[in-house]
Design an enzyme around this catalytic site. Structure first.
Site, PDB file in Angstrom:
ATOM      1  N   ASN A 512      -1.286   1.703   7.713  1.00  0.00           N
ATOM      2  CA  ASN A 512      -1.382   0.399   8.354  1.00  0.00           C
ATOM      3  C   ASN A 512      -0.011  -0.160   8.720  1.00  0.00           C
ATOM      4  OD1 ASN A 512      -2.468  -2.298   8.990  1.00  0.00           O
ATOM      5  ND2 ASN A 512      -1.652  -2.905   7.000  1.00  0.00           N
ATOM      6  N   GLU A 513       0.205  -0.461   9.977  1.00  0.00           N
ATOM      7  CA  GLU A 513       1.377  -1.215  10.469  1.00  0.00           C
ATOM      8  C   GLU A 513       2.712  -0.569  10.121  1.00  0.00           C
ATOM      9  OE1 GLU A 513       0.533  -4.910   8.479  1.00  0.00           O
ATOM     10  OE2 GLU A 513      -0.563  -5.721  10.181  1.00  0.00           O
ATOM     11  N   LEU A 514       2.756   0.762  10.046  1.00  0.00           N
ATOM     12  CA  LEU A 514       3.980   1.403   9.561  1.00  0.00           C
ATOM     13  C   LEU A 514       5.057   1.491  10.627  1.00  0.00           C
ATOM     14  CD1 LEU A 514       2.273   4.189   7.431  1.00  0.00           C
ATOM     15  CD2 LEU A 514       3.279   2.061   6.605  1.00  0.00           C
ATOM     16  N   ASP A 586      -0.605  -5.474  17.185  1.00  0.00           N
ATOM     17  CA  ASP A 586      -1.079  -6.086  15.958  1.00  0.00           C
ATOM     18  C   ASP A 586      -0.256  -7.357  15.826  1.00  0.00           C
ATOM     19  OD1 ASP A 586      -1.265  -6.878  13.324  1.00  0.00           O
ATOM     20  OD2 ASP A 586      -1.221  -4.842  12.530  1.00  0.00           O
TER      21      ASP A 586
END
Ligand SMILES: *[C@@H]1O[C@H](CO)[C@@H](O)[C@H](O)[C@H]1NC(C)=O
Ligand SMILES: *[C@@H]1O[C@H](CO)[C@@H](O)[C@H](O)[C@H]1NC(C)=O
Ligand SMILES: *[C@@H]1O[C@H](CO)[C@@H](O)[C@H](O)[C@H]1NC(C)=O
Ligand SMILES: *[C@@H]1O[C@H](CO)[C@@H](O)[C@H](O)[C@H]1NC(C)=O
Ligand SMILES: *[C@@H]1O[C@H](CO)[C@@H](O)[C@H](O)[C@H]1NC(C)=O
Ligand SMILES: *[C@@H]1O[C@H](CO)[C@@H](O)[C@H](O)[C@H]1NC(C)=O
Length: 700
Positions: A512-514, A586
């Site tokens: 997630n969101e790396l 995001d």
């Protein structure tokens, strides 16, 4: 519920099967469970008959597994509902100690060769479908092993311990407290790998939960901006005792891959090609020499579509693999909601002793409900043809099902319950039916919850909801010492193989969101490139040709794809041509004044997450808050709000300073008034503000 999983064992007499155990892979009597057939003896240890003891023995209560300690403590009246009111504030004593689950296992057969049953040597194993998380396993008073990854399935051989056991064999599972354990690890030889760039591990005096990147455990258990930090522990998935004699097998897992001939991951396949059905079955036991595989495919009415031997069969000590081609005209396609029907087939793969000669018989059977579809995440450069259509230059970022580009309409899915063993079929079916009725066709299974159980994919298969699935890495730099890399490989192999049969599986994302965070913070890029661009991608590409992989939920795509490289995708990162589009986005707004300023919205090809903080429904609050607390700044409402309102560049007081001098948000901030004020500010600014004398009516 998980707890109703106690199933009787059936004994069938037959010419070639001395005994069959009907093995439940999970609690839901769905199409993927209850149909794997073994000739080993399988004892389901789920359900009652267990005892849970606290560290000093002052609490000793009955327990029913699968479970976590909070559930048994609540059921026995030792604690109140952990989600009610301010209860979670007084429960640190539960999180901070050892808990032991134990029971006697009377049903085991002992005696081996001279015990009078089926001759030959008999081996005894325990199969643990999920242990959360730092577990020491003891059997007959001796340590069997220790585990530290809740996402893995573990099999332990206890044959020798059983043969020297006196009295009723006792199985005991000790679960250590994850918070002090992760802190201890972070001060030991593995510390060099871990920099947790959200909550700085150990340096963060405000947050004792901040070393969670050292635990292969559901990360939101330590708190997230939507979840409490209760840190549950326990045997969260079923446990089986398995006894295996000569020429007997126990099925641990199976990878079923259905793809178009010539297909490779991440690239659109040729839709005119035949289907390839590839089965790879993981087992414990003794595979007879020269075993073969046979596929029987039946439609949903049970009518046989085909029955054929698989070709190219090969086996190792615990896997047997083979494949066949299927003529596309013999099957119908599976489509997501809104694009066609969800046609499903029953695929039964028999392991036959002998290569099909007269007298060869089925030793074990794997049944999976499957669908025929291709799903690809297309990240190819924008073509001349697309430019001519007026599409902005850059790269694609869209899904294609059965060769058709479609608009993914959906939402994000967090765990169905903060205590997974309690999550139930009816709840998820209702939720996914709402998703379907809202004309959605995809859910993003957010990391870091956990890898979903098969029964959840089953519901998605039936309703036509694609599940974008993620590896459990989220908003942190994870350690890359050998000990951790081995865990990542083991959990990725197990889970990629386990869920690959489901037509609803849409994608594997590395976390997630790396990439987004790495591009903003100069931290952790080596760890990310090792884990997400080298280790996990290899696990995906080795086990599926039908599913695309991206290293991070937010991704600017790749500039090169080379399946012969140890890092097959060369990430584009920020090497973008200005004005072009390459990525998914995001983004959240935290400033009420900018809520309807479209210029502040991020622009990309695909939106993974976006929005503004909001409250749950009044019905949810009524379950969790005393009536006297049904107002906006009540103790319960403020306590349950975990969103701090801090963002990158936040004030010192709201955030933690890392050695790099950067200030980032704290993920879980209990009692956060600033987050509540974001809601009330926006309400006052943009909605007709209620001004009723009764604060509960205002809240409603
Ligand atoms: C699939 O086929 C197998 C073998 O015929 C059968 O035992 C099983 O019940 C079938 N499953 C479903 C969901 O129809
Ligand atoms: C056992 O531990 C609990 C806390 O978990 C504590 O309240 C209790 O006093 C302890 N009892 C003894 C006998 O040490
Ligand atoms: C948990 O229990 C085990 C076994 O009794 C013990 O060795 C260990 O030190 C305990 N851990 C903690 C953190 O108390
Ligand atoms: C913690 O702080 C020390 C001293 O400021 C620093 O050397 C170390 O790198 C920091 N560790 C982490 C994980 O941020
Ligand atoms: C079948 O799957 C296995 C992994 O499960 C893989 O190694 C093998 O290459 C695949 N074979 C084909 C023909 O797809
Ligand atoms: C996505 O691309 C846009 C430009 O198209 C860029 O401004 C933005 O920073 C990128 N987002 C991420 C998360 O890399």
């Amino acid at each position: 519920m998980w707890k109703s999983a106690v199933l009787p064992l059936l004994s069938l007499a037959g010419p070639s099967f001395a005994q069959f155990g009907w093995h439940w892979g999970g609690w839901r009597p769905g199409p993927n469970f209850g149909h794997d057939r073994n000739n080993a003896k399988v004892i389901d240890l789920s359900g009652d008959g267990w005892t849970l003891k606290s560290q000093n023995g002052s609490i000793s209560i009955p327990a029913s597994i699968p479970t976590q300690q909070y559930l048994d403590l609540y059921a026995s009246g030792n604690i109140g509902d952990p989600l009610y009111g301010l209860n979670n504030d007084n429960l640190d004593w539960v999180r901070d100690q050892n808990w032991t689950y134990s029971r006697g296992v009377q049903q085991l057969r002992t005696g081996g060769p001279r015990g009078g049953w089926r001759g030959g040597q008999t081996s005894t194993y325990f199969v643990f479908q999920g242990l959360d998380t730092f577990t020491t396993i003891t059997f007959c008073g001796k340590v069997v092993g220790a585990t530290e990854n809740m996402y893995r399935q573990y099999t332990f051989d206890v044959t020798d311990l059983l043969s020297s056991c006196r009295g009723t064999p006792q199985l005991s599972l000790n679960f250590g407290p994850a918070v002090p354990i992760t802190h201890a690890i972070s001060n030991g030889p593995d510390q060099d790998g871990g920099v947790n760039f959200i909550d700085s591990c150990n340096n963060d005096t405000n947050n004792e939960l901040s070393c969670k990147a050292y635990a292969r455990k559901e990360q939101n258990d330590f708190g997230w901006d939507w979840s409490p930090s209760l840190v549950p522990a326990g045997p969260w998935r079923p446990i089986y005792a398995v006894q295996i004699s000569q020429n007997e097998l126990y099925i641990n897992n199976a990878a079923i891959d259905i793809y178009r001939k010539g297909q490779v991951p991440n690239l659109p396949p040729d839709q005119s090609q035949p289907w390839v059905f590839n089965a790879s079955i993981d087992f414990t036991g003794d595979l007879p020499r020269g075993s073969s595989l046979q596929l029987t495919l039946a439609d949903s009415n049970g009518r046989r579509v085909l029955q054929r031997r698989l070709s190219g069969v090969y086996s190792s000590a615990n896997t047997i693999t083979g494949n066949i081609q299927i003529d596309p005209s013999t099957v119908s396609l599976w489509w997501p909601n809104g694009m066609g029907s969800q046609t499903l087939y029953n695929a039964t793969v028999d392991i036959l002793s002998g290569g099909g000669r007269f007298g060869s018989s089925s030793i074990a059977t794997v049944s999976r409900r499957v669908g025929f579809r291709t799903i690809v995440l297309n990240l190819n450069p924008i073509s001349e043809e697309q430019l001519a259509q007026g599409i902005q230059d850059g790269a694609n970022w869209h899904f294609e099902v059965n060769g058709q580009e479609f608009y993914a309409k959906g939402a994000n899915l967090v765990p169905a319950d903060v205590f997974w063993p309690r999550a139930d079929d009816q709840f998820v079916t209702n939720l996914f039916t709402l998703v379907k009725n809202a004309n959605m066709n995809m859910l993003r299974v957010w990391s870091s919850g956990t890898y979903l159980d098969d029964w959840i994919y089953d519901i998605a298969d039936e309703l036509g909801i694609f599940l974008w699935s993620e590896f459990q890495f989220s908003d942190a730099t994870y350690p890359i010492t050998e000990r951790y890399i081995e865990e990542y490989i083991a959990e990725a192999y197990y889970n990629v193989r386990r869920v690959n049969s489901h037509p609803s599986l849409a994608l594997w994302a590395g976390g997630n969101e790396l990439e987004q965070i790495i591009l903003q913070l100069p931290l952790g890029i080596d760890n990310y490139e090792m884990i997400q661009l080298q280790v996990l991608i290899a696990c995906v590409y080795a086990n599926t040709r039908s599913i695309s992989y991206i290293p991070s939920s937010t991704y600017n795509g790749f500039t090169n794809l080379d399946f012969n490289s140890v890092r097959p995708q060369t990430p584009r990162y920020a090497n973008r041509t200005p004005g072009n589009f390459y990525n998914d986005t995001d983004s959240y707004q935290y400033d009420a004044t900018e809520l309807f300023n479209l210029n502040t919205y991020s622009k990309g090809r695909f939106a993974d997450e976006f929005g503004y903080i909001s409250l749950p429904s009044i019905q949810s609050w009524e379950l969790e808050a005393p009536e006297s607390d049904l107002y906006v700044e009540s103790p319960t409402v403020v306590n349950h709000n975990r969103h701090s309102g801090a963002v990158f560049g936040a004030t010192e007081q709201q955030s933690f300073r890392l050695n790099a001098g950067l200030r980032v948000l704290a993920l879980s901030q209990p009692d956060s008034l600033s987050g509540i004020h974001q809601i009330t500010d926006a309400t006052h600014m943009w909605l007709p503000a209620p001004d009723l004398p009764d604060s509960r009516a205002n809240f409603r």
